[in-house]
Write a protein that holds these residues in place. Structure first.
Motif, PDB file in Angstrom:
ATOM      1  N   ARG A 279     -50.010  12.441   5.575  1.00  0.00           N
ATOM      2  CA  ARG A 279     -49.425  11.302   6.302  1.00  0.00           C
ATOM      3  C   ARG A 279     -49.244   9.932   5.441  1.00  0.00           C
ATOM      4  O   ARG A 279     -48.164   9.451   5.765  1.00  0.00           O
ATOM      5  CB  ARG A 279     -50.525  10.906   7.331  1.00  0.00           C
ATOM      6  N   ALA A 280     -50.256   9.782   4.776  1.00  0.00           N
ATOM      7  CA  ALA A 280     -50.104   8.605   3.724  1.00  0.00           C
ATOM      8  C   ALA A 280     -48.847   8.730   2.571  1.00  0.00           C
ATOM      9  O   ALA A 280     -48.102   7.733   2.488  1.00  0.00           O
ATOM     10  CB  ALA A 280     -51.563   8.589   2.935  1.00  0.00           C
ATOM     11  N   PHE A 281     -48.716   9.999   2.416  1.00  0.00           N
ATOM     12  CA  PHE A 281     -47.363  10.090   1.361  1.00  0.00           C
ATOM     13  C   PHE A 281     -46.290   9.862   2.151  1.00  0.00           C
ATOM     14  O   PHE A 281     -45.180   9.259   1.596  1.00  0.00           O
ATOM     15  CB  PHE A 281     -47.421  11.516   0.869  1.00  0.00           C
ATOM     16  N   LEU A 282     -45.995  10.477   3.233  1.00  0.00           N
ATOM     17  CA  LEU A 282     -45.060  10.270   4.167  1.00  0.00           C
ATOM     18  C   LEU A 282     -44.742   8.752   4.652  1.00  0.00           C
ATOM     19  O   LEU A 282     -43.645   8.317   4.655  1.00  0.00           O
ATOM     20  CB  LEU A 282     -44.987  11.335   5.328  1.00  0.00           C
ATOM     21  N   ASP A 283     -45.840   8.056   4.923  1.00  0.00           N
ATOM     22  CA  ASP A 283     -45.451   6.676   5.341  1.00  0.00           C
ATOM     23  C   ASP A 283     -45.073   5.928   4.106  1.00  0.00           C
ATOM     24  O   ASP A 283     -44.791   4.651   4.410  1.00  0.00           O
ATOM     25  CB  ASP A 283     -46.879   6.389   5.928  1.00  0.00           C
ATOM     26  N   GLY A 284     -45.401   6.176   2.945  1.00  0.00           N
ATOM     27  CA  GLY A 284     -45.195   5.440   1.785  1.00  0.00           C
ATOM     28  C   GLY A 284     -43.768   5.689   1.046  1.00  0.00           C
ATOM     29  O   GLY A 284     -43.574   5.156   0.346  1.00  0.00           O
ATOM     30  N   ILE A 285     -43.200   6.473   1.793  1.00  0.00           N
ATOM     31  CA  ILE A 285     -41.758   6.457   1.315  1.00  0.00           C
ATOM     32  C   ILE A 285     -40.739   5.834   1.876  1.00  0.00           C
ATOM     33  O   ILE A 285     -40.715   5.546   3.017  1.00  0.00           O
ATOM     34  CB  ILE A 285     -41.293   8.220   1.543  1.00  0.00           C
ATOM     35  N   ASP A 286     -40.078   4.931   1.026  1.00  0.00           N
ATOM     36  CA  ASP A 286     -39.034   3.985   1.418  1.00  0.00           C
ATOM     37  C   ASP A 286     -37.449   4.964   1.732  1.00  0.00           C
ATOM     38  O   ASP A 286     -36.865   5.333   0.796  1.00  0.00           O
ATOM     39  CB  ASP A 286     -38.754   2.867   0.438  1.00  0.00           C
ATOM     40  N   ALA A 287     -37.580   5.208   3.166  1.00  0.00           N
ATOM     41  CA  ALA A 287     -36.078   6.005   3.383  1.00  0.00           C
ATOM     42  C   ALA A 287     -35.065   5.124   2.817  1.00  0.00           C
ATOM     43  O   ALA A 287     -33.922   5.872   2.436  1.00  0.00           O
ATOM     44  CB  ALA A 287     -36.241   6.194   4.938  1.00  0.00           C
ATOM     45  N   GLY A 288     -34.982   4.008   2.954  1.00  0.00           N
ATOM     46  CA  GLY A 288     -33.702   3.306   2.644  1.00  0.00           C
ATOM     47  C   GLY A 288     -33.546   3.202   1.308  1.00  0.00           C
ATOM     48  O   GLY A 288     -32.224   3.445   0.849  1.00  0.00           O
TER      49      GLY A 288
END
Length: 938
Positions: free
Chosen positions: A503-512
């Motif tokens: 969860r922490a890794f996915l939340d830390g990714i900047d999709a933009g």
């Protein structure tokens, strides 16, 4: 060895021999009761049974009494059983058969029987534990009744290809071949043939329903209603569900789409037949379905999965009706099959789906369960981007006893290596599956699963890293997510990321930021790695050639489970493809530095052995198919080239004679099995030998194809006659293997080489037909299998690669831009599909890579050669080690095989051409033909 491992090994030993011990003991007891003469037993036996020959094999053990040989065909009996009931069923049946001295066979081990009753078994073979060969019809009825009485009340599944002798019993019957060896058919496969009273032949097909020949008079009176000959318009289940469509059929029972008359909603209904999937704990697929219903009750209200509608029984079958969720399974969604750009190019959408998937797994774990079978095929993505898990039948509480289950590639090593029956693993196994599912969802790549041999020659983590590296290269989204995939797919369960870290890794990714990153080229395989794959593959081909394969016509020079029923000499699965490859590699035209001197010497010796073996095999049996890949045409070319390379006039003459005896008219017009393939071989042999008789035969093939064409002012196709004895009867295809592209490729070559304007005109019309049939998704061109639609594939056999193979040649001959543009669209499809493709020439990367090399050569554009290097990188990522050699698996990544279109030979030819250039094999082309566009020839 630990005490537990020793105990398990001892148990396994008992399981392997328990059925043999029962059969042998029962037969010996019957012999002692009745008296009998001694007959020597097979050398595989350690103890004999007087008057009987026992031949133990896998999967069958045959029991044959002394006396007259078994008849060729007739009414045979089958007895079903479960693994738990098998010992008693076998003991009772053997006593009946021993007293009547009736030959029979049975599944050798409990494990073999478990496969026969498993959900993945072919429906035409499911459940057949014992097969009985009565000496005549009168005896068949008497033996069936005795077996019915002896085994009545014991459990066993229905046998779908047969009719039950009496309701409630284990005995079934069907009419079929007893002891006649298979013969090669028009498709190049060994088939069991029945002989009708008038002397005609028909194939003994094991269909999933009772289908005796019309001329076979049935001696049984089972007291049942006549067999239905027409399908009902609709089936009503539970007085409520109207079945409208079969989603899939299977041994277990199938999945159906139905209308709920109570609510008007559509539902999905699963069926579980009695005793299918049974194991030693007495449970079967019905118990599994009841468990799945409980999972729906538990997780449906939580939004994890669909909701249960009704669990009900009907005619001893169990059915589960559940709500239908509109959406797409994750593996299809990730391939962008709905048009537009693939989903992996939309970072926001991808991240949203992965986060939702993580939460679904967390919810299951939070309720104390593990999924045990998380795959992209078991995740549904809705139109709004939400996710649901489907098929929760394997979910279990960690530590509880379960049967072994996994999907290759999506289970960690500790799960694939687990006992057939044992405690469910913990959440760490699901974490690995989550990583593999994410890898597939983001890249469309298949995770590794075929293991190195011997084990430990390289680490599992290294293999996962290689696949991830190749799959993510040039894709910003995949590259950003690769640390997550690698963290979840560690071999050591203790080192895998937990869901909090996910969860922490996915939340830390900047999709933009990902979305603004430019896409780069994929991973290109360097020359050194290409050479490693090529030379290791050649060494493997020499190492695995069987010196003892000269014993029977159907024996293969390179044994393969997938090739057992195929012609052992033909290009597709057999020796001719390897011979053609070796002849090219050791031929005088090749540069001396391509092969080391010792390798060249070994290949030359192997070529001579393989070619002479093939000549001997050809003399043993008739081959109906004249085709290039499945029949005599390809064999003739291979033998001629072997003779030319070796300076062996006998081999060259054998190939030439085989070519001269090819038929120039054949009901199937295609390149694989029929006239177009014959013509392509004749053109090649004519150009190589200068023998004008071959030119005349090639002309006759062209005449036959022009006459067989179904032509309108705008289109031309070549349907295969519906009355031809072939599994392709009635087919009308666009693809290279069986349709327009391959046939037109021959007509184009014939038109150019023979100066035939009529052939060129039809070839151009074929090109127009294919251009008009193309379906574009962005820049990618796809084709249905034929005018009546069908699956759209990227490959040589029935898809973009094969059609592009023809269109780029048509452009080279005519200079017409529309053919070049459609070929470019096919190349986009092939390149985009590389990570999700198989490995082989027929349905995978080797054939697709050959097309890209065609594009590079015929258009003079090196970018296509670079794309072919990206396809080679995927082969490298899929390769496994065999005793130090790095080799590419064949069809379905399931085994290493040597066939040209289905195994390693075609892969090696692609790799050789990628490194050293040259014309494409089996296209009647020379180096001078593979050039930039000629133009204006048509």
């Amino acid at each position: 060895m630990s005490e537990l491992a020793a105990a398990m090994d001892d148990i396994s030993h008992v399981d392997r021999h328990v059925l043999a011990d029962i059969a042998r003991t029962t037969l010996r007891r019957v012999t002692n009761e009745t008296g009998g003469t001694h007959l020597a037993v097979d050398s595989t036996q350690t103890e004999g049974v007087p008057g009987w020959r026992l031949t133990v094999g896998s999967p069958w053990t045959y029991a044959t009494p002394a006396g007259p040989a078994t008849r060729a065909q007739g009414w045979k009996l089958h007895i079903s059983a479960t693994p738990l009931s098998a010992p008693l069923v076998l003991a009772r049946a053997v006593r009946v058969l021993g007293h009547r001295r009736c030959p029979f066979k049975y599944a050798t081990t409990v494990d073999e029987l478990a496969r026969l009753v498993g959900r993945n078994q072919n429906r035409g073979s499911v459940g057949k534990f014992i097969t009985v060969y009565p000496p005549d019809d009168e005896a068949a009825v008497e033996i069936a009744e005795a077996l019915y009485r002896a085994t009545y009340g014991l459990p066993g599944p229905p046998i779908l290809s047969d009719r039950a002798y009496r309701p409630g019993g284990l005995v079934h019957y069907r009419f079929g071949v007893f002891s006649v060896p298979g013969v090669l058919d028009n498709d190049g496969y060994y088939a069991s043939r029945l002989v009708a009273p008038d002397g005609t032949h028909e194939t003994d097909e094991r269909k999933a329903w009772y289908s005796p020949p019309a001329w076979a008079s049935c001696p049984f009176d089972s007291g049942r209603a006549p067999v239905r000959t027409t399908a009902p318009e609709a089936v009503l289940l539970a007085g409520r569900f109207v079945v409208r469509e079969a989603i899939r059929h299977g041994a277990r029972g199938g999945v159906f789409l139905a209308e709920d008359r109570t609510t008007g909603a559509q539902v999905v209904i699963k069926r579980a037949r009695p005793h299918l999937g049974a194991w030693l704990d007495g449970r079967d697929e019905r118990d599994q379905m009841r468990h799945e219903a409980r999972m729906l009750d538990l997780f449906g209200p939580l939004g994890v999965t669909t909701r249960k509608v009704l669990l009900f029984e009907q005619d001893d079958n169990l059915f589960l009706a559940q709500e239908r969720v509109e959406g797409t399974v994750l593996n299809v969604w990730s391939n962008g099959a709905h048009g537009g750009r693939p989903a992996r190019d939309r970072p926001d959408t991808v991240l949203s789906v992965l986060r939702r998937l993580t939460e679904l797994v967390a919810t299951v774990h939070g309720r104390g369960y593990v999924l045990r079978d998380l795959t992209p095929g078991n995740v549904m993505v809705t139109a709004g981007g939400d996710c649901r898990l489907i098929d929760l039948e394997m979910a279990a509480v960690p530590g509880t006893p379960v049967s072994h289950a996994h999907t290759p590639g999506f289970a960690p090593p500790e799960q694939t290596d687990s006992a057939r029956y044992g405690p469910a693993l913990g959440v760490e196994a699901d974490l690995y599956a989550l990583g593999a599912t994410m890898l597939s969802a983001v890249t469309s790549s298949q995770p590794p699963y075929l293991k190195d041999q011997p084990a430990g020659s390289r680490s599992w983590d290294e293999r996962v890293e290689t696949v991830t590296l190749v799959a993510s290269a040039g894709d910003p989204t995949a590259t950003a997510l690769s640390p997550l995939v690698l963290g979840l797919m560690r071999k050591d369960p203790a080192q895998r990321w937990d869901l909090r870290r996910v969860r922490a890794f996915l939340d830390g990714i900047d999709a933009g930021r990902i979305g603004s990153s430019p896409r780069a080229g994929g991973f290109r395989l360097e020359a050194a790695e290409q050479d490693r794959l090529l030379h290791d593959g050649l060494a493997y081909s020499l190492r695995t050639m069987s010196p003892g394969a000269d014993t029977a016509p159907s024996t293969h020079l390179w044994p393969s489970a997938s090739a057992l029923a195929a012609d052992p000499c033909a290009v597709q699965y057999g020796s001719a493809g390897v011979i053609a490859l070796w002849a090219t590699l050791v031929g005088p035209a090749q540069a001396s530095d391509v092969l080391a001197p010792e390798t060249r010497a070994d290949l030359t010796a192997g070529l001579r052995k393989a070619a002479n073996w093939t000549v001997r095999q050809l003399a043993r049996e008739h081959r109906p198919s004249p085709g290039l890949y499945f029949g005599r045409a390809g064999i003739s070319v291979a033998l001629y080239e072997a003779g030319r390379t070796l300076g062996d006039e006998g081999l060259r003459a054998a190939g030439l004679e085989a070519g001269l005896n090819l038929p120039t008219a054949w009901p199937n017009p295609d390149i694989c099995h029929g006239t177009a393939g014959t013509g392509m071989a004749l053109l090649h042999l004519w150009r190589a030998s200068g023998d004008t008789r071959l030119r005349d035969l090639a002309e006759a093939c062209a005449d036959d194809l022009l006459k067989a064409a179904r032509q309108t002012p705008e289109t031309v196709t070549w349907p295969i006659p519906v009355d031809f004895a072939s599994k392709l009867a009635g087919a009308e295809h666009y693809g290279f293997a069986h349709g327009v592209a391959g046939i037109a490729a021959y007509l184009l070559a014939a038109g150019i080489e023979l100066g035939r304007d009529d052939c060129l005109e039809t070839a151009v019309l074929a090109g127009e037909t294919l251009v008009a049939a193309a379906e574009y998704r962005g820049e990618a061109a796809w084709w249905a299998s034929g005018p009546l639609d069908g699956e759209k594939l990227p490959h040589w056999c029935s898809g973009s690669s094969g059609i592009g193979t023809y269109l780029v040649r048509l452009y080279a001959a005519t200079g017409e831009q529309r053919f070049r543009d459609a070929a470019r669209g096919a190349a986009v499809t092939v390149h985009d599909a590389r990570l999700n493709s198989g490995t082989t020439a027929c349905h995978g990367l080797a054939g697709d890579g050959q097309f890209l090399l065609d594009m590079a050569d015929l258009l003079g554009e090196p970018a296509y050669h670079e794309q072919a290097e990206e396809l080679a990188a995927v082969l490298w990522a899929r390769a496994v080690r065999r005793d130090g050699l790095l080799v590419v698996p064949g069809e379905n990544d399931a085994e290493i095989s040597m066939g040209w279109n289905t195994g390693l030979a075609g892969v090696l030819d692609f790799l050789y051409r990628l490194r050293h250039g040259g014309p494409r094999r089996w296209m009647a082309e020379t180096d001078d033909d593979v050039r930039a566009p000629r133009g204006g020839r048509a």
